[in-house]
Structures are given as structure tokens and as C-alpha cells.
Design a protein around this motif. Sequence first.
Motif, short mmCIF file in Angstrom:
data_model
loop_
_atom_site.label_atom_id
_atom_site.label_comp_id
_atom_site.label_asym_id
_atom_site.label_seq_id
_atom_site.Cartn_x
_atom_site.Cartn_y
_atom_site.Cartn_z
N THR A 22 0.82 -1.22 0.00
CA THR A 22 0.00 0.00 0.00
C THR A 22 0.85 1.26 0.00
OG1 THR A 22 -1.73 -1.19 1.19
CG2 THR A 22 -1.87 1.21 1.18
N GLU A 23 1.89 1.30 0.84
CA GLU A 23 2.73 2.50 0.90
C GLU A 23 3.51 2.71 -0.40
OE1 GLU A 23 5.64 -0.11 3.69
OE2 GLU A 23 3.76 0.78 4.31
N LYS A 26 1.04 4.12 -2.99
CA LYS A 26 0.77 5.54 -2.73
C LYS A 26 1.95 6.41 -3.15
CE LYS A 26 -2.64 5.07 0.92
NZ LYS A 26 -3.02 5.38 2.28
N SER A 30 1.80 9.16 -6.10
CA SER A 30 2.10 10.57 -5.82
C SER A 30 3.10 11.14 -6.83
CB SER A 30 2.64 10.75 -4.40
OG SER A 30 3.96 10.25 -4.30
#
Length: 70
Positions: A22-23, A26, A30
Motif C-alpha cells: 500500500t505505501e 501511494k 504521488s
Amino acid sequence: MMPLSFADLGQVNTVKKVGGKTETKKFLESLGFVPGSQVSVISKQGGNVIVNVKESRIAIGEDMARKIMV
């Protein structure tokens, strides 16, 4: 569908999917690696991949490039 790390130099590709934890997803999103965005590989050197995404040049590691499917 193939990882961005296998894309030919200078060829414009469309991001289909961003994988990873997930990180990681993201972080890549970004930077502009979202499904539907256009990316092209400018250079591959020493395990790093330089790509053009959203009119910006970004250097990412080959391991990150493998998580971006085009």
C-alpha cells in the motif's frame, strides 16, 4: 501487459496497474504513476530507470519499475 522496466526506450506507454504494498502504491501514485497516465522510458543505467511522466523526468529504481505495469 509488462513491467515498465521491460519497456523500450522512447516508446510511450500507458500505465495499466501499479502493484506492491500500500505505501509503495501511494508513493508511486504521488509521483504520477496512476492507471491511464502516459509514461516513456528515457534511460536505463546501473539499475535505475529514468522516465518521463506528466511532463516531468523521474528516476526510480528497477525494483520500483517492475511494480508499474504498462
